[in-house]
Design an enzyme around this catalytic site. Structure first.
Site, short mmCIF file in Angstrom:
data_model
loop_
_atom_site.label_atom_id
_atom_site.label_comp_id
_atom_site.label_asym_id
_atom_site.label_seq_id
_atom_site.Cartn_x
_atom_site.Cartn_y
_atom_site.Cartn_z
N GLU A 46 0.83 -1.21 0.00
CA GLU A 46 0.00 0.00 0.00
C GLU A 46 0.86 1.26 0.00
O GLU A 46 0.60 2.22 -0.73
CB GLU A 46 -0.93 0.00 1.23
N THR A 191 20.24 -37.74 -4.12
CA THR A 191 20.37 -36.83 -5.26
C THR A 191 21.60 -35.95 -5.11
O THR A 191 22.34 -35.71 -6.07
CB THR A 191 19.11 -35.95 -5.38
N LEU A 199 21.47 -26.21 -7.62
CA LEU A 199 20.26 -25.71 -6.96
C LEU A 199 20.21 -24.18 -6.95
O LEU A 199 19.81 -23.57 -5.96
CB LEU A 199 20.15 -26.26 -5.53
N GLU A 246 12.70 -30.79 -5.05
CA GLU A 246 13.04 -31.25 -6.39
C GLU A 246 13.38 -32.73 -6.49
O GLU A 246 13.38 -33.28 -7.58
CB GLU A 246 14.20 -30.42 -6.95
N GLY A 248 15.17 -36.68 -4.69
CA GLY A 248 14.75 -37.64 -5.73
C GLY A 248 13.48 -38.36 -5.35
O GLY A 248 12.65 -37.85 -4.59
#
Length: 316
Positions: A46, A191, A199, A246, A248
């Site tokens: 605002e 992973t 990442l 993400e 595994g």
């Protein structure tokens, strides 16, 4: 309100720890000013919108805000309710009420007491635009999006683990744009050890939006990476409103089994792998009835040769 809610995406994730709110000032069908929560939470939406107008220019207007204007004074800035009262709009349209007990309903009451007409919509698009903030108040955890990129037959890699690349360049760029809208990104230990993923965000102009990195493992934390041991420990991720998971397959399954996934992002490539690594691990389903009625599709689009589909978890 739909346009105002869309504008709120500009605030993510830089507004954290404050919610990414947006505001639009309209008179006679013309947008006079637009604002969204600025970096590190100030100025609020605002205040950002009103700062674009001369004193008195907002008088008699309609002001759309995605979240109820804050009603408490802060050392970091003024109360947005007071700013709106001083601006003298004819009407304020609010997307969703603020659950913060310092404001919850008080902003609405004070605006009405000052003679401003107020409409509270409980609008689904406005709720979606501040989903992470609402999740923190309702469930004391971030809003979780699970991303899966897979073949037509549900594989995320060849049998030997080769996974670069399942999807094409356009879909991968879309993933990076999603990373840029999240406070943190999480992968599992397997992973991390196999792929050593960066990442980060690798899009021109957005490389400064790389999220915090989080690892789900019982091992030792690598440098600059936060570690949690179980999915429910996402409640301990301070300063994280939006979490992007993400991989595994076992990590994805663990979040689904814990019912911690609010949104699914599926990227499907037009390829068949056959005897490959599956996209999900065991979900402990005892009957197909348990699988039905849990998700509804909210978006679908073509990204080059790949298809992107988003699903929202039904919790009612």
């Amino acid at each position: 309100m739909a346009a105002t809610a869309r504008l709120a995406m500009r605030a993510r994730p830089q507004s954290c720890p404050n919610p990414g709110v947006s505001a639009m000032i309209v008179r006679d069908g013309k947008v006079l000013a637009r604002g969204w929560t600025q970096s590190r939470g100030r100025p609020h939406a605002e205040a950002h919108a009103l700062s674009q107008l001369a004193e008195g220019d907002a008088k008699g207007s309609t002001i759309y805000v995605t979240l109820e204007p804050c009603a408490h004074q802060s050392e970091r800035g003024p109360s947005c309710t007071n700013l709106l009262i001083d601006a003298q709009p004819q009407r304020v349209v609010i997307g969703v009420e603020d659950p913060d007990p310092r404001t919850a309903g008080e902003g609405v009451e004070r605006l009405r007491a000052s003679g401003v007409e107020v409409t509270v919509l409980d609008d689904p698009l406005a709720r979606a635009s501040v989903a992470g903030y609402l999740s923190q108040h309702a469930a004391q955890r971030p809003w979780v999006t699970l991303k899966l990129a897979m073949s037509l037959d549900g594989c995320i890699a060849l049998a030997d683990g080769s996974s670069q690349w399942i999807t094409g360049e356009i879909a991968r760029a879309h993933v990076h744009s999603q990373r840029a809208q999240h406070d943190a990104i999480l992968v599992g230990g397997g992973t991390w050890r196999t792929d050593r993923p960066r990442l980060d965000v690798r899009l021109p102009g957005l490389d400064n939006r790389s999220p915090q990195r989080v690892l789900l493992t019982r091992g030792v934390a690598p440098d600059d990476v936060r570690v949690i041991n179980t999915p429910d420990q996402i409640t301990e991720l301070d300063g994280v409103q939006y979490l992007y998971v993400e991989g595994g397959a076992q990590t994805a399954a663990s979040f689904l089994k814990a019912d911690l996934v609010d949104q699914l992002h599926l990227y499907q490539a037009p390829i068949l792998i056959g005897d490959g690594l599956r996209g999900l691990g065991e979900l402990d389903l005892r009957s197909l009835d348990q699988a039905h009625g849990r998700w509804h599709r909210t978006e679908q689009r073509q990204l080059g040769s790949d298809q992107f589909t988003a699903y929202l978890r039904d919790r009612d």
